[in-house]
Write an enzyme that holds these catalytic residues in place. Sequence first.
Site, PDB file in Angstrom:
ATOM      1  N   GLY A 136       2.071  -0.905  -3.035  1.00 45.39           N
ATOM      2  CA  GLY A 136       2.724  -1.225  -1.769  1.00 45.39           C
ATOM      3  C   GLY A 136       2.024  -0.644  -0.551  1.00 45.39           C
ATOM      4  N   LYS A 165       3.575   7.810   1.542  1.00 46.22           N
ATOM      5  CA  LYS A 165       2.964   7.969   2.874  1.00 46.22           C
ATOM      6  C   LYS A 165       2.900   6.618   3.568  1.00 46.22           C
ATOM      7  CE  LYS A 165      -1.125   5.833   1.915  1.00 46.22           C
ATOM      8  NZ  LYS A 165      -1.525   4.554   2.464  1.00 46.22           N
ATOM      9  N   PRO A 198       7.308   1.916  -3.987  1.00 50.79           N
ATOM     10  CA  PRO A 198       6.857   0.614  -4.500  1.00 50.79           C
ATOM     11  C   PRO A 198       5.444   0.680  -5.071  1.00 50.79           C
ATOM     12  CG  PRO A 198       6.953   0.607  -2.089  1.00 50.79           C
ATOM     13  CD  PRO A 198       7.592   1.884  -2.538  1.00 50.79           C
ATOM     14  N   VAL A 199       5.211  -0.054  -6.146  1.00 53.03           N
ATOM     15  CA  VAL A 199       3.877  -0.059  -6.787  1.00 53.03           C
ATOM     16  C   VAL A 199       2.968  -1.027  -6.022  1.00 53.03           C
ATOM     17  CG1 VAL A 199       2.620  -0.634  -8.908  1.00 53.03           C
ATOM     18  CG2 VAL A 199       4.804   0.573  -9.034  1.00 53.03           C
ATOM     19  N   ASP A 216      -6.136   9.440  -1.595  1.00 49.64           N
ATOM     20  CA  ASP A 216      -4.837   9.745  -0.991  1.00 49.64           C
ATOM     21  C   ASP A 216      -4.119  10.908  -1.675  1.00 49.64           C
ATOM     22  OD1 ASP A 216      -5.143   7.671   0.786  1.00 49.64           O
ATOM     23  OD2 ASP A 216      -3.955   6.244  -0.382  1.00 49.64           O
TER      24      ASP A 216
END
Length: 330
Positions: free
Chosen positions: A104, A16, A101-102, A143
């Site tokens: 991110g 997202k 991406p971690v 989230d």
Amino acid sequence: MTRRDGVGVTVRAPAKINVGLAVGAARADGFHELASVFLAVSLYDEVTATSARTLTVTCEGPDADKVPLDRTNLAAQAAELLANRHSFSPNVHLHIAKDIPVAGGMAGGSADAAAALLACNALWRLNTSYENLLALCAELGSDVPFSLIGGAAVGVGRGEKITKLPIGGEFHWVLALANGGLSTPIVFREFDRLVQGADIPPPVTSSPLIEALAAGDPTALADTLHNGLQPAALSLWPSLAATRAAGTEAGALASLVSGSGPTTAFLVEDAKAAAAVAAALTASGTCRMARVATAPALGARVLQAASGRQDPPPARRLPSQDRPHSDRRP
Ligand code: ATP
């Protein structure tokens, strides 16, 4: 891509970006009151659940070494929560094919949690209602409900109380991935430091932003993008300013830091502009890599279902507060 074909359930869940993020004051529980407009973009993680003797997690992908493989992994926590609600042990192997991406600011861990929840629900044939899945998602993290529903949505509370939004067309984005990650709690702490002493109004969702999404109008959306966490992310990662400048110079309509960062999202006119902006960002050397993506993306979806019969794990009695309420036992 390594998959345990034939016996597992694979679920894909999207990343997202927050096209609008209004941040209120810190609450007594330490969370901040938020008004967030989420947009799911076409960058995905896939989680494959297969029956196993115990709960195990493996991960592949460019950021795999940054992903915990123990019970702190959000996908593992999702499997555990679902199994606990049905009084059995979470005997499942979860394999995460990671493209988000971690750390991110793109809710990668939340995507894995929603994906694991759906995958285990299918593997264990629990037929949990969508409403109950959403409630479990909210328990797992702010989230996670959005990762399940995808598309576009407003999230209030700490972001977990969501309402789906209409979206009138496809939006094109370029995502500049940074060399490293930012911890969401640290970004909120920096937010608190920057606003110290200021009067913070209650967060509200921007009507023009919602109208721009409904109209599918990228120019109108460009004018309404906002992220209340951006000053904090830029303060912690000042070189993001150079990334933003490189994308703007290459013709992006607008840019904003995604959530708590450090990914920067560039809104562009169309697919051609996306390719040009991505090439310019890569050449600029101001980011680890640039990815093109479209929105809206679908929420978590089963891609591949278990072929054979997956017997539910044997029941294990749990303390009464962990017992299932409305969900059906397998
Ligand atoms: P958000 O946008 O929801 O604030 P994020 O995208 O910035 O989150 P994540 O990639 O979700 O951050 O990861 C945050 C931290 O959570 C990681 O640094 C890692 O230690 C931990 N983590 C636990 N499970 C996972 C997972 N499945 N994938 C990635 N990180 C995970």
